[in-house]
Design a protein around this motif. Structure first.
Motif, PDB file in Angstrom:
ATOM      1  N   THR A  58       0.826  -1.205   0.000  1.00 21.22           N
ATOM      2  CA  THR A  58       0.000   0.000   0.000  1.00 21.22           C
ATOM      3  C   THR A  58       0.858   1.252   0.000  1.00 21.22           C
ATOM      4  O   THR A  58       2.063   1.201   0.226  1.00 21.22           O
ATOM      5  CB  THR A  58      -0.911   0.026   1.242  1.00 21.22           C
ATOM      6  OG1 THR A  58      -0.093  -0.044   2.421  1.00 21.22           O
ATOM      7  CG2 THR A  58      -1.888  -1.138   1.236  1.00 21.22           C
ATOM      8  N   VAL A  59       0.214   2.380  -0.244  1.00 17.55           N
ATOM      9  CA  VAL A  59       0.841   3.682  -0.020  1.00 17.55           C
ATOM     10  C   VAL A  59       0.041   4.387   1.057  1.00 17.55           C
ATOM     11  O   VAL A  59      -1.196   4.275   1.110  1.00 17.55           O
ATOM     12  CB  VAL A  59       0.903   4.558  -1.293  1.00 17.55           C
ATOM     13  CG1 VAL A  59       1.773   3.924  -2.341  1.00 17.55           C
ATOM     14  CG2 VAL A  59      -0.490   4.840  -1.847  1.00 17.55           C
ATOM     15  N   GLU A  60       0.743   5.087   1.937  1.00 17.42           N
ATOM     16  CA  GLU A  60       0.104   5.846   2.995  1.00 17.42           C
ATOM     17  C   GLU A  60       0.426   7.324   2.823  1.00 17.42           C
ATOM     18  O   GLU A  60       1.565   7.672   2.496  1.00 17.42           O
ATOM     19  CB  GLU A  60       0.562   5.375   4.380  1.00 17.42           C
ATOM     20  CG  GLU A  60      -0.191   4.178   4.904  1.00 17.42           C
ATOM     21  CD  GLU A  60       0.145   2.898   4.149  1.00 17.42           C
ATOM     22  OE1 GLU A  60      -0.807   2.231   3.681  1.00 17.42           O
ATOM     23  OE2 GLU A  60       1.335   2.581   4.007  1.00 17.42           O
ATOM     24  N   LEU A  61      -0.571   8.164   3.052  1.00 15.34           N
ATOM     25  CA  LEU A  61      -0.410   9.601   2.916  1.00 15.34           C
ATOM     26  C   LEU A  61      -1.057  10.275   4.119  1.00 15.34           C
ATOM     27  O   LEU A  61      -2.107   9.852   4.597  1.00 15.34           O
ATOM     28  CB  LEU A  61      -1.091  10.110   1.634  1.00 15.34           C
ATOM     29  CG  LEU A  61      -0.746   9.372   0.344  1.00 15.34           C
ATOM     30  CD1 LEU A  61      -1.835   8.366   0.021  1.00 15.34           C
ATOM     31  CD2 LEU A  61      -0.611  10.340  -0.808  1.00 15.34           C
ATOM     32  N   ALA A  62      -0.411  11.319   4.606  1.00 18.79           N
ATOM     33  CA  ALA A  62      -0.967  12.082   5.722  1.00 18.79           C
ATOM     34  C   ALA A  62      -0.523  13.531   5.589  1.00 18.79           C
ATOM     35  O   ALA A  62       0.570  13.811   5.082  1.00 18.79           O
ATOM     36  CB  ALA A  62      -0.512  11.507   7.062  1.00 18.79           C
ATOM     37  N   ALA A  63      -1.346  14.444   6.060  1.00 23.65           N
ATOM     38  CA  ALA A  63      -1.020  15.864   5.974  1.00 23.65           C
ATOM     39  C   ALA A  63      -1.578  16.591   7.181  1.00 23.65           C
ATOM     40  O   ALA A  63      -2.619  16.210   7.726  1.00 23.65           O
ATOM     41  CB  ALA A  63      -1.589  16.471   4.684  1.00 23.65           C
ATOM     42  N   GLY A  64      -0.878  17.637   7.599  1.00 20.78           N
ATOM     43  CA  GLY A  64      -1.359  18.403   8.728  1.00 20.78           C
ATOM     44  C   GLY A  64      -0.417  19.518   9.124  1.00 20.78           C
ATOM     45  O   GLY A  64       0.653  19.701   8.524  1.00 20.78           O
ATOM     46  N   PHE A  65      -0.823  20.267  10.169  1.00 20.73           N
ATOM     47  CA  PHE A  65      -0.080  21.422  10.650  1.00 20.73           C
ATOM     48  C   PHE A  65       0.474  21.206  12.053  1.00 20.73           C
ATOM     49  O   PHE A  65       1.354  21.933  12.490  1.00 20.73           O
ATOM     50  CB  PHE A  65      -0.984  22.660  10.674  1.00 20.73           C
ATOM     51  CG  PHE A  65      -1.527  23.044   9.330  1.00 20.73           C
ATOM     52  CD1 PHE A  65      -0.901  24.030   8.579  1.00 20.73           C
ATOM     53  CD2 PHE A  65      -2.656  22.423   8.812  1.00 20.73           C
ATOM     54  CE1 PHE A  65      -1.397  24.388   7.339  1.00 20.73           C
ATOM     55  CE2 PHE A  65      -3.160  22.773   7.571  1.00 20.73           C
ATOM     56  CZ  PHE A  65      -2.520  23.756   6.825  1.00 20.73           C
ATOM     57  N   ALA A  66      -0.066  20.197  12.763  1.00 24.75           N
ATOM     58  CA  ALA A  66       0.267  20.039  14.180  1.00 24.75           C
ATOM     59  C   ALA A  66       0.744  18.620  14.468  1.00 24.75           C
ATOM     60  O   ALA A  66       1.183  17.903  13.571  1.00 24.75           O
ATOM     61  CB  ALA A  66      -0.952  20.393  15.028  1.00 24.75           C
ATOM     62  N   ALA A  67       0.648  18.206  15.734  1.00 25.52           N
ATOM     63  CA  ALA A  67       1.168  16.901  16.136  1.00 25.52           C
ATOM     64  C   ALA A  67       0.421  15.757  15.455  1.00 25.52           C
ATOM     65  O   ALA A  67       1.012  14.736  15.120  1.00 25.52           O
ATOM     66  CB  ALA A  67       1.082  16.758  17.655  1.00 25.52           C
TER      67      ALA A  67
END
Length: 294
Positions: free
Chosen positions: A134-143
């Protein structure tokens, strides 16, 4: 209090034990696996594959001694057609209950690891992780990430599908475009062996603590070269390990698709991923227990 994680992947079972500092583990023990060779045509782990898993888990349990460790299996086991049977057999023969993380959980832990590696001053981040299944993706500004996603577009998955480069590109683009928001303003981080090896192939320095990047223009030059080479010839290239050579072309195509769809020409490389994200969480829990006891 020392804590540990046993990361059971396609190519190895890696036990890491730490106390506080992940950069100086108390123990790092790796047993080679080749589960990519032990999946039958129906996607089930073979009897030989189960036996190799049991051997690796027993060795890790012996090495860990009295240190508690969290054993988890990645998509090579999680997504196999006989996953539950495999985990029951491993538990019965070794006394260790393998856990499986969902794709979204893996994405979250990869994000946590990358955030700690680059520090809080890194600003908004989009984390890209190319695995075998699989491929995993995540995005954000904080912890914690604001967005996390897992798709069955891993390097091993696409290699087994027998697609041409252009078909792989179309599949990756269509699936990612429908699910992943663009993030030009965020810092892009690649945190998998695929990104590490591609960066090395494109000329980045080796070494855990070397600042490394992968540029899209370099990756686009290497994909047609990889397509022309045999598996043995790819394995002779800098950064391409022998056991990952067969799926290196698919890994490069997926990495290219991730960079294009997310809108990034450059990806910074993090050597920390899911395993380190889990370790960070376990260290925090251990610290909390010590403080409560005090």
């Amino acid at each position: 209090m020392a804590v540990g994680v046993l990361d059971v992947g396609c190519f190895s079972a890696h036990l890491v034990v730490v106390e506080r500092d992940l950069t100086h583990p108390l123990l790092s023990h790796k047993v080679r696996l080749r589960l990519d060779r032990e999946l039958d045509s129906a996607g089930a782990v073979t009897a030989a594959g189960v036996e190799s898993l049991c051997t690796a888990v027993r060795a890790a349990r012996k090495k860990a001694g009295d240190v508690p460790f969290l054993p988890f299996a990645t998509s090579s086991v999680r997504d196999s057609s006989n996953a539950q049977e495999v985990m029951r057999k491993v538990a019965r023969r070794t006394g260790v209950d393998l856990k499986v993380l969902s794709g979204k959980e893996e994405a979250r832990y990869s994000y946590t690891a990358a955030r700690h590696w680059f520090g809080w001053s890194a600003g908004p981040m989009v984390v890209l992780d190319v695995g075998g299944g699989t491929v995993e993706l995540a995005a954000g500004f904080a912890a914690e990430p604001e967005f996390a996603l897992s798709l069955p577009l891993g390097a091993r998955t696409l290699t087994r599908a027998g697609l041409t480069v252009e078909d792989m590109r179309a599949e990756v683009h269509d699936r990612l475009s429908a699910a992943f928001p663009r993030g030009e303003s965020a810092r892009a981080v690649g945190c998998s062996k695929v990104f590490e090896q591609l960066a090395r192939l494109a000329g980045a320095r080796s070494g855990t603590y070397a600042a490394r990047q992968l540029r899209l223009k370099d990756l686009e030059k290497w994909i047609p070269r990889l397509a022309k080479l045999s598996v043995r010839e790819r394995a002779a290239l800098p950064g391409i390990s022998r056991h990952r050579a067969q799926q290196s072309l698919a890994g490069a195509v997926v990495a290219e698709g991730l960079m294009k769809v997310s809108g990034h020409d450059v990806v910074d490389i993090s050597p920390w991923s899911t395993k380190e994200g889990l370790l960070l969480e376990l260290v925090e829990r251990s610290r909390g227990r010590r403080e409560s006891a005090a």
